[in-house]
Scaffold this active site. Sequence first.
Site, mmCIF file in Angstrom:
data_model
loop_
_atom_site.group_PDB
_atom_site.id
_atom_site.type_symbol
_atom_site.label_atom_id
_atom_site.label_comp_id
_atom_site.label_asym_id
_atom_site.label_seq_id
_atom_site.Cartn_x
_atom_site.Cartn_y
_atom_site.Cartn_z
ATOM 1 N N ASP A 82 13.294 62.941 61.891
ATOM 2 C CA ASP A 82 12.034 62.278 62.218
ATOM 3 C C ASP A 82 10.812 63.071 61.769
ATOM 4 O O ASP A 82 10.921 64.242 61.407
ATOM 5 C CB ASP A 82 11.965 61.975 63.731
ATOM 6 C CG ASP A 82 12.433 63.145 64.599
ATOM 7 O OD1 ASP A 82 12.377 64.303 64.130
ATOM 8 O OD2 ASP A 82 12.852 62.907 65.736
ATOM 9 N N ASN A 106 13.878 62.046 78.346
ATOM 10 C CA ASN A 106 14.139 60.632 78.659
ATOM 11 C C ASN A 106 15.392 60.103 77.951
ATOM 12 O O ASN A 106 15.642 58.915 77.940
ATOM 13 C CB ASN A 106 12.933 59.761 78.276
ATOM 14 C CG ASN A 106 12.635 59.797 76.782
ATOM 15 O OD1 ASN A 106 13.283 60.532 76.027
ATOM 16 N ND2 ASN A 106 11.655 59.023 76.344
ATOM 17 N N HIS A 130 16.037 60.350 74.686
ATOM 18 C CA HIS A 130 15.886 59.905 73.285
ATOM 19 C C HIS A 130 16.686 60.802 72.339
ATOM 20 O O HIS A 130 16.913 61.982 72.618
ATOM 21 C CB HIS A 130 14.415 59.797 72.868
ATOM 22 C CG HIS A 130 13.690 61.078 72.583
ATOM 23 N ND1 HIS A 130 12.334 61.209 72.768
ATOM 24 C CD2 HIS A 130 14.097 62.278 72.093
ATOM 25 C CE1 HIS A 130 11.946 62.422 72.412
ATOM 26 N NE2 HIS A 130 12.997 63.101 72.003
ATOM 27 N N GLU A 163 13.424 56.008 71.273
ATOM 28 C CA GLU A 163 13.089 56.031 72.695
ATOM 29 C C GLU A 163 13.937 55.010 73.456
ATOM 30 O O GLU A 163 14.533 54.113 72.843
ATOM 31 C CB GLU A 163 11.595 55.703 72.852
ATOM 32 C CG GLU A 163 10.653 56.631 72.094
ATOM 33 C CD GLU A 163 10.540 58.034 72.712
ATOM 34 O OE1 GLU A 163 11.423 58.445 73.491
ATOM 35 O OE2 GLU A 163 9.544 58.718 72.403
HETATM 36 C C1 GLP Z 1 11.572 66.022 69.645
HETATM 37 C C2 GLP Z 1 12.421 65.527 68.505
HETATM 38 C C3 GLP Z 1 13.781 65.198 68.989
HETATM 39 C C4 GLP Z 1 14.367 66.354 69.762
HETATM 40 C C5 GLP Z 1 13.502 66.733 70.906
HETATM 41 C C6 GLP Z 1 14.016 67.918 71.699
HETATM 42 O O1 GLP Z 1 11.215 65.001 70.505
HETATM 43 N N1 GLP Z 1 11.887 64.406 67.848
HETATM 44 O O2 GLP Z 1 14.591 64.892 67.874
HETATM 45 O O3 GLP Z 1 15.605 65.976 70.235
HETATM 46 O O4 GLP Z 1 12.246 67.038 70.358
HETATM 47 O O5 GLP Z 1 13.123 68.961 71.661
HETATM 48 P P1 GLP Z 1 13.253 70.359 72.351
HETATM 49 O O6 GLP Z 1 14.428 71.040 71.737
HETATM 50 O O7 GLP Z 1 11.985 71.057 72.015
HETATM 51 O O8 GLP Z 1 13.426 70.110 73.795
#
Ligand code: GLP
Length: 248
Positions: free
Chosen positions: A67, A136, A138, A143
């Site tokens: 993403d 959440n 995702h 989402e």
């Molecule tokens: C962002 C990314 C996700 C990832 C998430 C987890 O939202 N788009 O792909 O899973 O971060 O992040 P963290 O490892 O900082 O908790």
Amino acid sequence: MRIIVLKDRKAVCAAAAKRVAVFVEKDKRAVLGLATGGTMTGVYEILADKYRRGSLNFSHVTSFNLDEYCGLAQGHKCGYNYYMYHNFFRHINIREKNRHIPPASGKNSGDACAAYEKKIRRAGGIGLQLLGIGTNGHIAFNEPGSSFCSRTRRVKLAEETLKSNSRYFPRCAKLPCYAVTMGIGTILEAGELLLLACGNKKAAAVEAAVKGPVTTDMPASILQLHPKATLILDRQAAGKLKTHNWKF
Ligand code: GLP
């Protein structure tokens, strides 16, 4: 769904890096799906270190990121292009033409997203996909409510995601509300999924994804139906599973 519970984030990242390294070594045309977020930086550090020591080569690797935020200026320090370059790509020998980040600049037209999907297919499909999980539930930026058949597309970020990712935007007035993400359908086509989760903030989402029903309200629950999905969790993220006897 295989679940591995390890002591802490360091152990989680080491286990994931080990799996990625074996995949990259064995597969002559390795196609990696890459993720961002705080959890993943440790994995990239270990892999970069293996490259520096001469024990791992990325010259044959093709990568596709999950993403990217929409609306950030080129090279913006909070964007995932910047994140990937600074945390990983500049430290290893993956070819520039072989690394791909979703097309989030410009008009984010459906055509650019369809072209991203086509590039994945042309590369032979993703062999191993790294995944994080949002509080959440995702995966990537799919989402709650995202269709399990969804493909790469522009999405609106959930309030909870905006809140939790604002910590990565210290100097920015505003976190983007939109992103381009691989779809859940795209992710499910990868040969193997490796989802990493650390910290007690992830415990509720992990519990729902593992023990709850497979539902679009909890996007990560779809991993229950993937033939080769592994969750690597630290003790805190696994805190609500009551099963600490899985080992790597
Ligand atoms: C962002 C990314 C996700 C990832 C998430 C987890 O939202 N788009 O792909 O899973 O971060 O992040 P963290 O490892 O900082 O908790």
